[in-house]
Structures are given as C-alpha cells and as structure tokens.
Design a protein around this motif. Structure first.
Motif, short mmCIF file in Angstrom:
data_model
loop_
_atom_site.label_atom_id
_atom_site.label_comp_id
_atom_site.label_asym_id
_atom_site.label_seq_id
_atom_site.Cartn_x
_atom_site.Cartn_y
_atom_site.Cartn_z
N LEU A 26 -5.42 7.40 5.04
CA LEU A 26 -5.92 6.85 3.79
C LEU A 26 -5.23 5.67 3.43
O LEU A 26 -5.67 4.57 3.14
CB LEU A 26 -5.75 7.62 2.67
N ARG A 27 -3.91 5.47 3.79
CA ARG A 27 -2.95 4.06 3.95
C ARG A 27 -3.63 3.21 4.73
O ARG A 27 -3.72 1.93 4.44
CB ARG A 27 -1.68 4.50 4.15
N ALA A 28 -3.84 3.56 5.73
CA ALA A 28 -4.41 2.62 7.02
C ALA A 28 -5.68 2.14 6.59
O ALA A 28 -5.93 0.80 6.87
CB ALA A 28 -4.60 3.45 8.26
N VAL A 79 0.83 -1.16 0.00
CA VAL A 79 0.09 -0.19 0.01
C VAL A 79 0.77 1.30 -0.27
O VAL A 79 0.64 2.25 -0.74
CB VAL A 79 -0.89 0.03 1.07
N ASP A 80 2.11 1.27 0.81
CA ASP A 80 2.93 2.49 0.79
C ASP A 80 3.33 2.90 -0.65
O ASP A 80 3.57 3.81 -0.97
CB ASP A 80 3.95 2.23 1.99
N ASP A 81 3.73 1.43 -1.18
CA ASP A 81 4.61 1.63 -2.47
C ASP A 81 3.39 2.35 -3.66
O ASP A 81 3.72 2.99 -4.35
CB ASP A 81 5.03 0.21 -3.04
N PHE A 82 2.13 1.57 -3.55
CA PHE A 82 1.04 1.99 -4.21
C PHE A 82 0.99 3.41 -4.30
O PHE A 82 0.78 4.15 -5.38
CB PHE A 82 -0.12 1.37 -4.13
N TYR A 83 0.93 3.88 -3.12
CA TYR A 83 0.43 5.27 -2.94
C TYR A 83 1.74 6.33 -3.49
O TYR A 83 1.47 7.26 -3.79
CB TYR A 83 -0.20 5.75 -1.59
N GLU A 84 3.00 5.90 -3.34
CA GLU A 84 3.83 6.67 -3.78
C GLU A 84 3.95 6.87 -5.33
O GLU A 84 4.11 7.79 -5.81
CB GLU A 84 5.37 5.81 -3.32
N ARG A 85 3.28 5.69 -5.94
CA ARG A 85 3.09 5.68 -7.35
C ARG A 85 1.98 6.69 -7.65
O ARG A 85 2.25 7.42 -8.74
CB ARG A 85 2.98 4.29 -7.75
N VAL A 86 0.79 6.49 -7.01
CA VAL A 86 -0.30 7.33 -7.61
C VAL A 86 -0.13 8.73 -7.33
O VAL A 86 -0.43 9.62 -8.11
CB VAL A 86 -1.57 6.74 -7.12
N VAL A 87 0.35 9.14 -6.07
CA VAL A 87 0.72 10.62 -5.77
C VAL A 87 1.86 11.04 -6.55
O VAL A 87 1.72 12.21 -6.97
CB VAL A 87 1.06 10.54 -3.99
N GLY A 88 2.61 10.29 -6.95
CA GLY A 88 3.82 10.94 -7.90
C GLY A 88 3.08 10.84 -9.32
O GLY A 88 4.19 11.36 -10.18
N ASP A 89 2.15 10.40 -9.55
CA ASP A 89 1.72 10.61 -11.22
C ASP A 89 1.04 11.82 -11.25
O ASP A 89 -0.07 12.27 -10.74
CB ASP A 89 0.75 9.49 -11.60
N PRO A 90 1.65 12.79 -12.17
CA PRO A 90 0.85 14.01 -12.34
C PRO A 90 -0.59 14.03 -12.83
O PRO A 90 -1.30 14.91 -12.44
CB PRO A 90 1.81 14.72 -13.36
N GLN A 91 -0.80 12.91 -13.43
CA GLN A 91 -2.23 13.07 -13.79
C GLN A 91 -3.12 12.46 -12.55
O GLN A 91 -4.50 12.80 -12.81
CB GLN A 91 -2.36 11.87 -14.81
N LEU A 92 -2.74 11.93 -11.59
CA LEU A 92 -3.57 11.61 -10.66
C LEU A 92 -3.38 12.23 -9.34
O LEU A 92 -4.15 12.33 -8.35
CB LEU A 92 -3.29 9.93 -10.18
#
Length: 121
Positions: A42-44, A17-30
């Motif tokens: 949110l992660r919890a 989940v931590d890795d996933f949120y790093e990816r989506v928050v780092g995605d300029p479109q998302l």
C-alpha cells in the motif's frame, strides 16, 4: 520547481508516506481499515500515486480509486480524519501551506470515489 521537487522527490515522498501511514494506522478510529492489508504494498502504491500527481516521473499502476475503496465503507468523517493526518504529516515535513493546499485539492477532487458510506447519524 514542481511540488514533486519541493517534497524531496521520490525519497521525500516515500518518507512522508511512511509517516502518514504510521499516523493513520495508529489512529484507533481508522486502524480497522488497515487490518489484513499489506502495508508495504500500500505504501509503495501511495508513493507512486503521489509522485505522479505532484509532477514526478513515476506512473501509478494501482487500482482505480473507486474500486480500491468501495468495499471499505469509508465515512465522510473518516475521510476528513485521514486528510487531517496527511496535513499534519506534510506540515511536519516543512511543506508550504500552498503545496499542502494543492495536495488537498487533489484529494478532495476524489472524495466521492473514496467515501462510500453515509455519515453516522
């Protein structure tokens, strides 16, 4: 063995989940979906939800998915983009294609509750 166990139980799911949120928050479109969002909370919630749906002992107590996403105006394209990040995360954690498919099926079952905006013209 349940998917929960194959994912490394709660500790493994939390790491994913931590890795996933790093990816989506780092995605300029998302990224705009996460402005002013308490990511720790949110992660919890996401961890608890995934623990529950993969066969673990946690009980998800967050808001209904439709209610939680209704004001966000998520497009089909952005939903698919988020799923792509989840697949990339699970793949990087060595999750089998079958288990990724099972998680994907669970997500797709809730697509209509999460996608609240039409596709861009």
């Amino acid at each position: 063995m349940s998917i929960f166990e194959r994912l490394g139980q709660e500790q493994g799911i939390r790491a994913a989940v931590d890795d996933f949120y790093e990816r989506v928050v780092g995605d300029p479109q998302l990224a705009h979906y996460f402005e002013d969002v308490d990511l720790r909370r949110l992660r919890a919630h996401q961890t608890a939800l995934l623990v529950q749906v993969t066969g673990g002992p946690a009980v998800y107590s967050g808001r209904d998915l439709a209610v939680a996403h209704e004001r966000l105006g998520i497009t089909p394209e952005d939903f698919d983009r988020v799923v792509g990040h989840l697949v990339a995360t699970l793949t990087s954690f060595g999750v089998s294609a079958d288990d990724i498919g099972s998680v994907g099926e669970a997500l797709l079952a809730h697509r209509d509750e999460i996608v609240t905006a039409p596709a861009p013209a």
